[in-house]
Write a protein that holds these residues in place. Sequence first.
Motif, PDB file in Angstrom:
ATOM      1  N   ALA A  48       2.117 -15.365  -0.430  1.00  0.00           N
ATOM      2  CA  ALA A  48       3.576 -15.468  -0.515  1.00  0.00           C
ATOM      3  C   ALA A  48       4.240 -15.388   0.859  1.00  0.00           C
ATOM      4  O   ALA A  48       5.295 -15.971   1.071  1.00  0.00           O
ATOM      5  CB  ALA A  48       4.108 -14.355  -1.414  1.00  0.00           C
ATOM      6  N   LYS A  49       3.639 -14.646   1.786  1.00  0.00           N
ATOM      7  CA  LYS A  49       4.225 -14.449   3.107  1.00  0.00           C
ATOM      8  C   LYS A  49       3.238 -14.870   4.194  1.00  0.00           C
ATOM      9  O   LYS A  49       2.048 -14.646   4.056  1.00  0.00           O
ATOM     10  CB  LYS A  49       4.572 -12.970   3.324  1.00  0.00           C
ATOM     11  N   SER A  50       3.763 -15.425   5.273  1.00  0.00           N
ATOM     12  CA  SER A  50       2.866 -15.835   6.361  1.00  0.00           C
ATOM     13  C   SER A  50       2.520 -14.663   7.270  1.00  0.00           C
ATOM     14  O   SER A  50       1.501 -14.670   7.944  1.00  0.00           O
ATOM     15  CB  SER A  50       3.503 -16.957   7.177  1.00  0.00           C
ATOM     16  N   GLN A  51       3.391 -13.654   7.281  1.00  0.00           N
ATOM     17  CA  GLN A  51       3.110 -12.458   8.076  1.00  0.00           C
ATOM     18  C   GLN A  51       3.575 -11.221   7.333  1.00  0.00           C
ATOM     19  O   GLN A  51       4.569 -11.250   6.624  1.00  0.00           O
ATOM     20  CB  GLN A  51       3.758 -12.552   9.451  1.00  0.00           C
ATOM     21  N   ILE A  52       2.821 -10.140   7.503  1.00  0.00           N
ATOM     22  CA  ILE A  52       3.181  -8.888   6.832  1.00  0.00           C
ATOM     23  C   ILE A  52       3.142  -7.743   7.832  1.00  0.00           C
ATOM     24  O   ILE A  52       2.480  -7.820   8.862  1.00  0.00           O
ATOM     25  CB  ILE A  52       2.260  -8.571   5.632  1.00  0.00           C
ATOM     26  N   THR A  53       3.870  -6.679   7.493  1.00  0.00           N
ATOM     27  CA  THR A  53       3.928  -5.505   8.360  1.00  0.00           C
ATOM     28  C   THR A  53       3.235  -4.326   7.673  1.00  0.00           C
ATOM     29  O   THR A  53       2.945  -4.371   6.474  1.00  0.00           O
ATOM     30  CB  THR A  53       5.391  -5.109   8.653  1.00  0.00           C
ATOM     31  N   ASN A  54       3.052  -3.295   8.453  1.00  0.00           N
ATOM     32  CA  ASN A  54       2.479  -2.050   7.944  1.00  0.00           C
ATOM     33  C   ASN A  54       3.343  -1.537   6.786  1.00  0.00           C
ATOM     34  O   ASN A  54       2.835  -1.077   5.775  1.00  0.00           O
ATOM     35  CB  ASN A  54       2.439  -1.036   9.098  1.00  0.00           C
ATOM     36  N   LYS A  55       4.659  -1.639   6.930  1.00  0.00           N
ATOM     37  CA  LYS A  55       5.607  -1.159   5.917  1.00  0.00           C
ATOM     38  C   LYS A  55       5.394  -1.879   4.585  1.00  0.00           C
ATOM     39  O   LYS A  55       5.454  -1.262   3.518  1.00  0.00           O
ATOM     40  CB  LYS A  55       7.031  -1.374   6.431  1.00  0.00           C
ATOM     41  N   ASP A  56       5.147  -3.197   4.655  1.00  0.00           N
ATOM     42  CA  ASP A  56       4.898  -3.974   3.429  1.00  0.00           C
ATOM     43  C   ASP A  56       3.689  -3.416   2.678  1.00  0.00           C
ATOM     44  O   ASP A  56       3.711  -3.288   1.456  1.00  0.00           O
ATOM     45  CB  ASP A  56       4.616  -5.452   3.768  1.00  0.00           C
ATOM     46  N   ILE A  57       2.648  -3.102   3.426  1.00  0.00           N
ATOM     47  CA  ILE A  57       1.405  -2.608   2.833  1.00  0.00           C
ATOM     48  C   ILE A  57       1.616  -1.214   2.246  1.00  0.00           C
ATOM     49  O   ILE A  57       1.145  -0.916   1.152  1.00  0.00           O
ATOM     50  CB  ILE A  57       0.281  -2.598   3.890  1.00  0.00           C
ATOM     51  N   GLN A  58       2.365  -0.389   2.963  1.00  0.00           N
ATOM     52  CA  GLN A  58       2.649   0.963   2.473  1.00  0.00           C
ATOM     53  C   GLN A  58       3.370   0.901   1.126  1.00  0.00           C
ATOM     54  O   GLN A  58       3.046   1.647   0.204  1.00  0.00           O
ATOM     55  CB  GLN A  58       3.523   1.723   3.463  1.00  0.00           C
ATOM     56  N   LYS A  59       4.353   0.015   1.023  1.00  0.00           N
ATOM     57  CA  LYS A  59       5.125  -0.104  -0.220  1.00  0.00           C
ATOM     58  C   LYS A  59       4.269  -0.667  -1.343  1.00  0.00           C
ATOM     59  O   LYS A  59       4.326  -0.181  -2.473  1.00  0.00           O
ATOM     60  CB  LYS A  59       6.346  -1.007   0.002  1.00  0.00           C
ATOM     61  N   LEU A  60       3.470  -1.686  -1.037  1.00  0.00           N
ATOM     62  CA  LEU A  60       2.654  -2.344  -2.050  1.00  0.00           C
ATOM     63  C   LEU A  60       1.626  -1.390  -2.652  1.00  0.00           C
ATOM     64  O   LEU A  60       1.472  -1.310  -3.868  1.00  0.00           O
ATOM     65  CB  LEU A  60       1.926  -3.545  -1.449  1.00  0.00           C
ATOM     66  N   LEU A  61       0.917  -0.663  -1.802  1.00  0.00           N
ATOM     67  CA  LEU A  61      -0.184   0.189  -2.258  1.00  0.00           C
ATOM     68  C   LEU A  61       0.186   1.658  -2.399  1.00  0.00           C
ATOM     69  O   LEU A  61      -0.648   2.465  -2.812  1.00  0.00           O
ATOM     70  CB  LEU A  61      -1.375   0.053  -1.294  1.00  0.00           C
ATOM     71  N   ARG A  62       1.423   1.999  -2.012  1.00  0.00           N
ATOM     72  CA  ARG A  62       1.874   3.404  -2.034  1.00  0.00           C
ATOM     73  C   ARG A  62       0.914   4.284  -1.241  1.00  0.00           C
ATOM     74  O   ARG A  62       0.333   5.236  -1.761  1.00  0.00           O
ATOM     75  CB  ARG A  62       1.995   3.912  -3.464  1.00  0.00           C
TER      76      ARG A  62
END
Length: 96
Positions: A48-62
Amino acid sequence: TSLQPQTQEKIVYKTDPNIVQKLLIKARAKIQERKRKKLNKIMSIFEAKSQITNKDIQKLLRISSATAVRYMNILEQENRIKQVGNTGKSVFYTKI
């Protein structure tokens, strides 16, 4: 009726002497399986996204920031992603 003394039989359970090691191996395998699922989930974000941040991963996986960094380092070592930027909020990851 006469009362006969009851004889108690001792029940002997045969336990595997390596049971603790076997359980540890099984537990580690389960942990690795869960980790692999999370890493695959991270990779699915790139659809869905071409780039992701650490924050995105934190939110996704809690998960914590440190755990997110660890997961990203694993994916980086596997040559599945690339880190852009060195430190701080400017860092993001792209799929290779």
